[in-house]
Design a protein around this motif. Structure first.
Motif, PDB file in Angstrom:
ATOM      1  N   GLN A   1     122.084 103.636   9.912  1.00 27.65           N
ATOM      2  CA  GLN A   1     122.722 102.691   8.993  1.00 27.65           C
ATOM      3  C   GLN A   1     123.284 101.534   9.792  1.00 27.65           C
ATOM      4  OE1 GLN A   1     125.263 104.363   5.904  1.00 27.65           O
ATOM      5  NE2 GLN A   1     126.719 102.678   6.147  1.00 27.65           N
ATOM      6  N   GLN A   2     122.993 100.307   9.362  1.00 28.92           N
ATOM      7  CA  GLN A   2     123.337  99.128  10.143  1.00 28.92           C
ATOM      8  C   GLN A   2     124.697  98.533   9.778  1.00 28.92           C
ATOM      9  OE1 GLN A   2     121.213  98.249  12.693  1.00 28.92           O
ATOM     10  NE2 GLN A   2     120.258 100.155  11.995  1.00 28.92           N
ATOM     11  N   SER A   3     125.121  98.740   8.561  1.00 28.12           N
ATOM     12  CA  SER A   3     126.343  98.078   8.100  1.00 28.12           C
ATOM     13  C   SER A   3     127.272  99.075   7.425  1.00 28.12           C
ATOM     14  CB  SER A   3     125.976  96.952   7.105  1.00 28.12           C
ATOM     15  OG  SER A   3     127.126  96.416   6.481  1.00 28.12           O
ATOM     16  N   LYS A   4     128.582  98.749   7.445  1.00 27.05           N
ATOM     17  CA  LYS A   4     129.529  99.612   6.736  1.00 27.05           C
ATOM     18  C   LYS A   4     129.299  99.559   5.232  1.00 27.05           C
ATOM     19  CE  LYS A   4     133.029  95.923   6.898  1.00 27.05           C
ATOM     20  NZ  LYS A   4     134.375  95.572   7.410  1.00 27.05           N
ATOM     21  N   ASN A   5     128.665  98.490   4.756  1.00 30.94           N
ATOM     22  CA  ASN A   5     128.230  98.427   3.366  1.00 30.94           C
ATOM     23  C   ASN A   5     126.804  98.972   3.295  1.00 30.94           C
ATOM     24  OD1 ASN A   5     127.373  97.812   0.797  1.00 30.94           O
ATOM     25  ND2 ASN A   5     128.255  95.750   0.777  1.00 30.94           N
ATOM     26  N   PRO A   6     126.619 100.162   2.739  1.00 30.88           N
ATOM     27  CA  PRO A   6     125.292 100.805   2.797  1.00 30.88           C
ATOM     28  C   PRO A   6     124.217 100.122   1.968  1.00 30.88           C
ATOM     29  CG  PRO A   6     126.776 102.065   1.397  1.00 30.88           C
ATOM     30  CD  PRO A   6     127.604 100.983   2.031  1.00 30.88           C
ATOM     31  N   THR A   7     124.586  99.094   1.201  1.00 35.36           N
ATOM     32  CA  THR A   7     123.588  98.377   0.401  1.00 35.36           C
ATOM     33  C   THR A   7     123.083  97.119   1.094  1.00 35.36           C
ATOM     34  OG1 THR A   7     125.256  97.074  -0.783  1.00 35.36           O
ATOM     35  CG2 THR A   7     124.680  99.226  -1.715  1.00 35.36           C
ATOM     36  N   LEU A   8     123.622  96.791   2.273  1.00 35.30           N
ATOM     37  CA  LEU A   8     123.203  95.601   3.018  1.00 35.30           C
ATOM     38  C   LEU A   8     122.524  96.010   4.313  1.00 35.30           C
ATOM     39  CD1 LEU A   8     126.394  93.355   2.595  1.00 35.30           C
ATOM     40  CD2 LEU A   8     124.299  93.313   1.219  1.00 35.30           C
ATOM     41  N   TRP A   9     121.700  95.101   4.826  1.00 32.31           N
ATOM     42  CA  TRP A   9     121.004  95.318   6.099  1.00 32.31           C
ATOM     43  C   TRP A   9     120.273  96.659   6.101  1.00 32.31           C
ATOM     44  CZ3 TRP A   9     120.620  91.069   8.903  1.00 32.31           C
ATOM     45  CH2 TRP A   9     121.621  90.106   8.821  1.00 32.31           C
ATOM     46  N   LEU A  10     119.466  96.877   5.085  1.00 34.17           N
ATOM     47  CA  LEU A  10     118.729  98.137   4.957  1.00 34.17           C
ATOM     48  C   LEU A  10     117.483  98.079   5.845  1.00 34.17           C
ATOM     49  CD1 LEU A  10     118.973  98.587   1.102  1.00 34.17           C
ATOM     50  CD2 LEU A  10     120.442  99.546   2.862  1.00 34.17           C
ATOM     51  N   THR A  11     117.364  99.029   6.746  1.00 30.82           N
ATOM     52  CA  THR A  11     116.258  99.023   7.706  1.00 30.82           C
ATOM     53  C   THR A  11     115.365 100.241   7.498  1.00 30.82           C
ATOM     54  OG1 THR A  11     117.619 100.171   9.351  1.00 30.82           O
ATOM     55  CG2 THR A  11     117.569  97.772   9.446  1.00 30.82           C
ATOM     56  N   ASN A  12     114.113 100.026   7.756  1.00 29.40           N
ATOM     57  CA  ASN A  12     113.132 101.114   7.743  1.00 29.40           C
ATOM     58  C   ASN A  12     111.972 100.690   8.617  1.00 29.40           C
ATOM     59  OD1 ASN A  12     111.827 103.500   7.118  1.00 29.40           O
ATOM     60  ND2 ASN A  12     112.208 103.306   4.912  1.00 29.40           N
ATOM     61  N   TRP A  13     111.159 101.674   9.002  1.00 26.68           N
ATOM     62  CA  TRP A  13     109.995 101.322   9.807  1.00 26.68           C
ATOM     63  C   TRP A  13     109.116 100.341   9.039  1.00 26.68           C
ATOM     64  CZ3 TRP A  13     109.472 102.032  14.750  1.00 26.68           C
ATOM     65  CH2 TRP A  13     110.115 103.100  15.380  1.00 26.68           C
ATOM     66  N   ALA A  14     108.672  99.315   9.723  1.00 26.34           N
ATOM     67  CA  ALA A  14     107.738  98.377   9.096  1.00 26.34           C
ATOM     68  C   ALA A  14     106.380  99.052   8.939  1.00 26.34           C
ATOM     69  CB  ALA A  14     107.602  97.113   9.946  1.00 26.34           C
ATOM     70  N   PRO A  15     105.711  98.857   7.806  1.00 22.41           N
ATOM     71  CA  PRO A  15     104.335  99.356   7.698  1.00 22.41           C
ATOM     72  C   PRO A  15     103.455  98.640   8.710  1.00 22.41           C
ATOM     73  CG  PRO A  15     105.197  98.567   5.581  1.00 22.41           C
ATOM     74  CD  PRO A  15     106.134  98.087   6.640  1.00 22.41           C
ATOM     75  N   GLU A  16     102.321  99.232   9.040  1.00 30.11           N
ATOM     76  CA  GLU A  16     101.403  98.482   9.887  1.00 30.11           C
ATOM     77  C   GLU A  16     100.978  97.221   9.128  1.00 30.11           C
ATOM     78  OE1 GLU A  16      97.611 100.169  10.719  1.00 30.11           O
ATOM     79  OE2 GLU A  16      97.625 101.436   8.956  1.00 30.11           O
ATOM     80  N   PRO A  17     100.690  96.128   9.825  1.00 33.76           N
ATOM     81  CA  PRO A  17     100.462  94.846   9.149  1.00 33.76           C
ATOM     82  C   PRO A  17      99.445  94.882   8.022  1.00 33.76           C
ATOM     83  CG  PRO A  17     100.709  94.488  11.493  1.00 33.76           C
ATOM     84  CD  PRO A  17     100.706  95.978  11.296  1.00 33.76           C
ATOM     85  N   ARG A  18      98.370  95.615   8.174  1.00 31.97           N
ATOM     86  CA  ARG A  18      97.365  95.664   7.106  1.00 31.97           C
ATOM     87  C   ARG A  18      97.825  96.523   5.932  1.00 31.97           C
ATOM     88  NH1 ARG A  18      92.588  99.748   9.213  1.00 31.97           N
ATOM     89  NH2 ARG A  18      93.947 101.378  10.034  1.00 31.97           N
ATOM     90  N   ASP A  19      98.908  97.276   6.121  1.00 30.34           N
ATOM     91  CA  ASP A  19      99.439  98.145   5.067  1.00 30.34           C
ATOM     92  C   ASP A  19     100.494  97.439   4.212  1.00 30.34           C
ATOM     93  OD1 ASP A  19      99.861 100.442   3.593  1.00 30.34           O
ATOM     94  OD2 ASP A  19     101.244 101.339   5.025  1.00 30.34           O
TER      95      ASP A  19
END
Length: 804
Positions: A338-356
């Motif tokens: 989790q990136q921020s103390k506000n769990p609804t902001l700065w949501l990160t996840n693995w990027a799909p491969e570009p063609r995906d």
């Protein structure tokens, strides 16, 4: 209700249909004119060239080597020659694991079929209960092979309960081994992959808008502050709908220009001409090549202006960014925390491969995603119940005796022998197949509306919706409505206390309908898949009327890929039918085995020779497959529990209560033991890969490698003609700054220009190309979408300059 004779008629029709499809395929595939339809995978890989070139005129279209007609069935052994490791290298891990689902079905059901047929059939047949109930219920010869034929309170039910335990243990054992093997395969596949853009990149959504700062400035500041040692760069995403329309029009003009230039090369004595008016129907006749060159030049100017308009409009910047890191370890930490103390902001996840990446959904505001998912959930719920109407109609075809008793005026037509056999043995399965034809497309549209940003996720979500639909409508709906139609007379003329007994006896009788469905969908349907009749017709129509250039011919080839949203749910339905009816009506199992063996052979051939995967998810769909097979086990156990309760088996029924608990415990153990390998990337693995890179390639320019990895495919469509010159501004700014620093330290007044990432080429259409282009990190999309990666100085995106 279908009898053994009706099932025989259905089997004959479907076997003849499947044989006709296979024979047609075997003959069509060896004709040179169809080579691109049946072997497109090898054309894409560069391992095959067109057999139409060279030779006499007839040989370009018809295979004149008559020896090949004697061995036209050799595609079957050829499909089995490639080893699994070679298959992974050739088609990816997704395709290999998809095929393993079919082999898993064979491993599970071959022993179960043998045991069930040898033990349960004699137990069921010798009971004879339905002989005494034939005046009350509509029964057939096949029903006498099911558990319905066992009398109430019989000690024989202990045999069914014991085999339910045995089959559950065997299925759980095979599932455990398969989950373990696939998890190991996935980790090995990820560890053996060469450097790829998605290994270093995360997608950041719901970036907050800070007054006085752009989205790019906010992203840069946030990650430099919170990931100072690992943050490398980011790529902004812009909403450019109008720009996409211009690119599509420009693409069509370029196609016409290529066509006319090729036409002039073939006939240099005459330059091609066209009328300059609407659709070329009237107006002054002009030189076609000059006309399209002028049109393209005007579109280039429009696109340059539109691009600048998009870049200068703050509202076109989306609160989404692709953020890249210096190491896989840094990307893994960011993607999985989790990136921020506000769990609804700065949501990160693995990027799909570009063609995906499904670029259109990047433009969807994050706040609307929850509302979208709620609306779609309600829509799917409504759709499931709406489809109960055609399902009930299908069941009315399958249960003609029940209708005859209520509507005797239909009896003269229905009682004609061939018509009755056709209606009960073949038509119900065909009608259901037709009603289900458009459903996967509808469910995929619904999944896109939900807002998922990866094609793989979209297909998994559509697959889940289709599975729930198949479970509720095709399985449970067919049982409920079918039972109502079959035993309509009993329902109307018996006391309410007897209805549960009637349903309990009737549920196993639906095996006859599912047998007809398996033969239509799993036998003739799979044979139709390998024939590719629709693709064959479309390819030749396009080749005759639309293909003007080699690029057009490649697009017309359209190999497609495994249709996971439709294929996986259908496959899971067969697991459900096999597991549920293994104890209830085991005569269904041989039909399931034929499907798994035949489908494995067909899809192996298609994956090797035809399908070109849109993406590679490293078998991310497997946990869903595992969970749904577990769900099939639970349904089987609960169904048997309810069935025995209607049989007054009070002494034996409690023995089944513990079985669902044990099955759920097994599922929870597998979920905790194996699923993290499919949901997270271990930091240990990430660091090991990073250390290997630093050791083998210490001077790698990672920023150059990642520079245009997430450039939208629309800007790749003219790579051969290069509409625009692409420069990586961040690299230029950083290197220019280093030159300035060197100049100050060395007291140089006029340093040499910075060395750019791109070097000149000999192409007349463009000035620069990458010196180290990322391999397999993008996919040429067939149509532009809504969200595009652009950027303007001084951010980390891209700067496009039209050729003068």
């Amino acid at each position: 209700m279908a009898t053994l004779g009706d099932i025989g008629v259905s089997a004959l029709i479907n076997i003849l249909s499947a044989f006709a499809f296979l024979l047609a395929f075997a003959l069509l595939r060896i004709q040179p004119i169809n080579d691109r339809v049946y072997f497109p995978k090898w054309y894409i890989n560069g391992g095959r060239t067109s057999p139409i070139r060279g030779g006499n005129f007839v040989a370009k279209f018809v295979n004149l080597n008559f020896k090949t007609y004697l061995t036209f069935l050799n595609w079957m052994p050829q499909a089995l020659k490639m080893s699994e490791s070679e298959l992974i290298n050739h088609a990816g891990l997704d395709s290999a694991v998809f095929l393993r689902i079919y082999t898993l079905g064979l491993k599970i059901f071959v022993p179960i079929t043998v045991v069930a047929l040898l033990i349960l059939i004699p137990v069921n047949v010798s009971s004879g209960t339905l002989f005494f109930l034939r005046k009350e219920l509509v029964v057939s010869d096949i029903d006498k092979l099911s558990i319905s034929n066992v009398p109430p309170e019989s000690i024989r039910f202990f045999v069914h309960i014991g085999l339910e335990y045995l089959f559950t243990i065997w299925i759980c054992y095979m599932l455990y081994k398969e989950y373990d093997n696939i998890a190991i395969m996935r980790l090995h596949f990820l560890a053996s992959q060469r450097r790829r853009a998605e290994q270093f990149t995360v997608v950041v959504r719901n970036v907050p808008q800070i007054p006085g700062h752009s989205i790019s400035d906010s992203v840069d500041h946030f990650f430099k502050t919170n990931h100072p040692d690992h943050y490398l760069c980011h790529q902004a995403v812009y909403n450019a709908n109008k720009f996409a329309k211009l690119v599509r029009k420009r693409d069509r003009l370029q196609n016409w220009l290529d066509y006319n230039q090729l036409k002039f090369e073939r006939h240099p004595e005459k330059r091609p001409t066209k009328k300059a008016g609407f659709l070329g129907l009237w107006g002054e006749r002009v030189d076609s090549i000059d006309f399209y060159k002028q049109q393209i030049k005007e579109f280039d100017k429009k696109m340059a202006l539109e691009r600048q308009k998009v870049l200068n409009d703050p509202k076109s910047i989306l609160p989404v960014n692709f953020v890249s890191f210096k190491s896989r370890w840094g990307a893994a930490v960011c993607a999985q925390t989790q990136q921020s103390k506000n769990p609804t902001l700065w949501l990160t996840n693995w990027a799909p491969e570009p063609r995906d990446v499904y670029w259109r959904n990047l433009a969807i505001p994050f706040v609307s995603l929850t509302i979208r998912k709620l609306v779609i959930s309600l829509s799917v719920f409504a759709l499931v119940f709406f489809y109960m109407i055609p399902i009930a109609f299908v069941q009315s075809l399958a249960n003609l005796e029940g209708l005859e008793r209520v509507a005797p005026f239909l009896r003269p037509v229905i009682e004609l022998k061939f018509i009755k056999s056709f209606l009960q043995g073949f038509l119900p399965g065909l009608a259901l197949k037709i009603f289900l034809y458009i459903l996967p497309t509808v469910l995929m549209i619904m999944s896109k509306i939900e807002g998922h940003i990866a094609l793989s996720t979209l297909e998994r979500r559509a697959s889940a919706k289709y599975y729930y639909f198949m479970l509720v409508n095709v399985f449970l709906g067919s049982i409920v409505t079918g039972t109502a139609f079959e035993q309509l007379h009993s329902f109307l003329h018996q006391s309410p206390t007897q209805i549960p007994r009637t349903i309990g006896v009737s549920i196993p009788m639906k095996a006859t309908f599912f047998i007809t469905y398996i033969m239509v969908d799993g036998w003739a349907g799979i044979a139709g898949e390998i024939l590719r009749l629709k693709r064959l017709v479309i390819f030749h129509l396009k080749n005759m009327f639309l293909v003007k250039t080699e690029r057009d011919r490649e697009k017309a080839m359209d190999p497609g890929s495994v249709d996971y949203p439709e294929t996986l749910p259908s496959l899971q339905l067969y697991f459900l039918l096999g597991i549920v009816y293994a104890v209830v009506t085991p005569i269904l199992l041989p039909f399931i085995l034929v499907f798994f063996a035949f489908a494995y052979l067909v899809y192996r051939h298609q994956i090797i020779n035809v399908y070109n995967p849109q993406y590679e998810s490293a078998a991310a769909f497997w946990p869903h497959v595992h969970s749904r097979i577990i769900a099939s086990l639970l349904i089987s156990q609960l169904l048997l529990l309810g069935l025995l309760s209607t049989k007054k088996a009070a002494n034996s029924t409690p023995l089944l209560v513990v079985l669902p608990i044990l099955t759920l415990s097994f599922h929870k153990y597998c979920k905790n033991r194996f699923e993290p390998a499919f949901r997270k990337y271990p930091l240990e693995e990430a660091m090991a890969k990073d250390i290997m890179d630093w050791t083998t390639e210490p001077d790698i320019n990672l920023k150059a490698f990642l520079a245009d990895a997430y450039l939208h495919p629309i800007f790749r469509s003219f790579e051969e003609e290069e509409l625009v010159e692409v420069r990586v501004d961040k690299v230029r700014v950083d290197r220019h700054q280093s030159y300035v620093d060197n100049a100050q330290s060395s007291d140089l007044s006029s340093p040499s220009p910075p060395h750019h990432l791109y070097h000149p080429t000999s192409s007349p259409h463009h000035s620069y190309q990458p010196t180290s282009p990322p391999q397999d990190v993008y996919h040429h999309g067939s149509s532009p979408q809504y969200a595009y990666n652009l950027s303007s100085p001084p951010h980390y995106g891209y700067h496009y300059e039209t050729e003068p």
